[in-house]
Enzyme design. Sequence first.
Site, PDB file in Angstrom:
ATOM      1  N   CYS A   1      34.381  40.168  16.623  1.00  0.00           N
ATOM      2  CA  CYS A   1      33.751  40.050  15.311  1.00  0.00           C
ATOM      3  C   CYS A   1      33.805  41.385  14.576  1.00  0.00           C
ATOM      4  O   CYS A   1      33.824  42.447  15.189  1.00  0.00           O
ATOM      5  CB  CYS A   1      32.303  39.608  15.492  1.00  0.00           C
ATOM      6  SG  CYS A   1      31.440  39.266  13.939  1.00  0.00           S
TER       7      CYS A   1
ATOM      8  N   ASP B   1      31.445  42.657  13.092  1.00  0.00           N
ATOM      9  CA  ASP B   1      30.101  43.227  13.196  1.00  0.00           C
ATOM     10  C   ASP B   1      30.160  44.656  13.734  1.00  0.00           C
ATOM     11  O   ASP B   1      30.762  44.914  14.781  1.00  0.00           O
ATOM     12  CB  ASP B   1      29.267  42.342  14.128  1.00  0.00           C
ATOM     13  CG  ASP B   1      27.793  42.644  14.074  1.00  0.00           C
ATOM     14  OD1 ASP B   1      27.409  43.814  14.303  1.00  0.00           O
ATOM     15  OD2 ASP B   1      27.004  41.715  13.824  1.00  0.00           O
TER      16      ASP B   1
ATOM     17  N   HIS C   1      29.338  37.246  20.103  1.00  0.00           N
ATOM     18  CA  HIS C   1      28.211  38.118  20.432  1.00  0.00           C
ATOM     19  C   HIS C   1      26.899  37.523  19.944  1.00  0.00           C
ATOM     20  O   HIS C   1      26.869  36.689  19.046  1.00  0.00           O
ATOM     21  CB  HIS C   1      28.413  39.509  19.832  1.00  0.00           C
ATOM     22  CG  HIS C   1      28.372  39.534  18.344  1.00  0.00           C
ATOM     23  ND1 HIS C   1      27.224  39.805  17.635  1.00  0.00           N
ATOM     24  CD2 HIS C   1      29.340  39.313  17.419  1.00  0.00           C
ATOM     25  CE1 HIS C   1      27.490  39.762  16.340  1.00  0.00           C
ATOM     26  NE2 HIS C   1      28.765  39.458  16.173  1.00  0.00           N
TER      27      HIS C   1
ATOM     28  N   ARG D   1      28.110  46.360  15.254  1.00  0.00           N
ATOM     29  CA  ARG D   1      27.421  46.581  16.525  1.00  0.00           C
ATOM     30  C   ARG D   1      28.292  46.239  17.730  1.00  0.00           C
ATOM     31  O   ARG D   1      27.910  46.507  18.873  1.00  0.00           O
ATOM     32  CB  ARG D   1      26.144  45.752  16.573  1.00  0.00           C
ATOM     33  CG  ARG D   1      25.172  46.064  15.448  1.00  0.00           C
ATOM     34  CD  ARG D   1      24.077  45.031  15.361  1.00  0.00           C
ATOM     35  NE  ARG D   1      24.628  43.732  14.987  1.00  0.00           N
ATOM     36  CZ  ARG D   1      23.927  42.598  14.952  1.00  0.00           C
ATOM     37  NH1 ARG D   1      22.641  42.605  15.274  1.00  0.00           N
ATOM     38  NH2 ARG D   1      24.506  41.463  14.599  1.00  0.00           N
TER      39      ARG D   1
ATOM     40  N   CYS E   1      25.091  36.966  15.909  1.00  0.00           N
ATOM     41  CA  CYS E   1      26.232  36.961  14.986  1.00  0.00           C
ATOM     42  C   CYS E   1      25.806  36.403  13.625  1.00  0.00           C
ATOM     43  O   CYS E   1      25.310  35.282  13.532  1.00  0.00           O
ATOM     44  CB  CYS E   1      27.366  36.119  15.568  1.00  0.00           C
ATOM     45  SG  CYS E   1      28.823  36.020  14.509  1.00  0.00           S
TER      46      CYS E   1
END
Length: 197
Positions: A39, A41, A98, A43, A101
């Site tokens: 992703c 993302d 994850h 993080r 999400c």
Amino acid sequence: MHDLMDGVATFRRDVFPAKAGLFARLATEHRPTTLFIGCSDARVVPELITQSEPGELFVIRTAGNLVPAHSPTADGTAASIEYAVSVLGVTDVIVCGHSGCGAMTALAEGHDLTGAPQVATWLLRHADASLARAAAAGPGEVTALVWANVSAQLRNLATHPSVARALAERRLTLHGWVFDIASGTVDRLETLDRAGV
């Protein structure tokens, strides 16, 4: 931006000298063994999670770690998959979802995405199978959707000709992972190899 430039300075001063030999080799050689599809993302950092050195992972990051099924229309994700499998010869592909999400949360909870029409189209077009797989878990169940999404994206990945060919030739294995941000754990969802698709 200032913090990022400070980071570059720290890299050049403290990190690069210790890895100068590695970077000298990488300047003329590109042979990653694994394609990591994760992703976008911030993080979820593939190299940090797997503790990989530069050059070990070929990384594709998309919103919701979505992999569009093969179509005749070229796009950046398809081109990157084809390059990793056909040109670089990776032997493993990981699709990693994850916890928490945002893309899967928006879908599971039916968020209004009218202010982000490209995001809405991307999610609805490429996560429809994920939604169908997670429907049994009930509406609003983000965790179930994250897991179902990884499974659906592995199936989408297998529709790409380069991937299908590598699977048939027994030189590629597909892996499904889910990373839990709070605990730092990675759970393996499934592995598809050769005849397993």
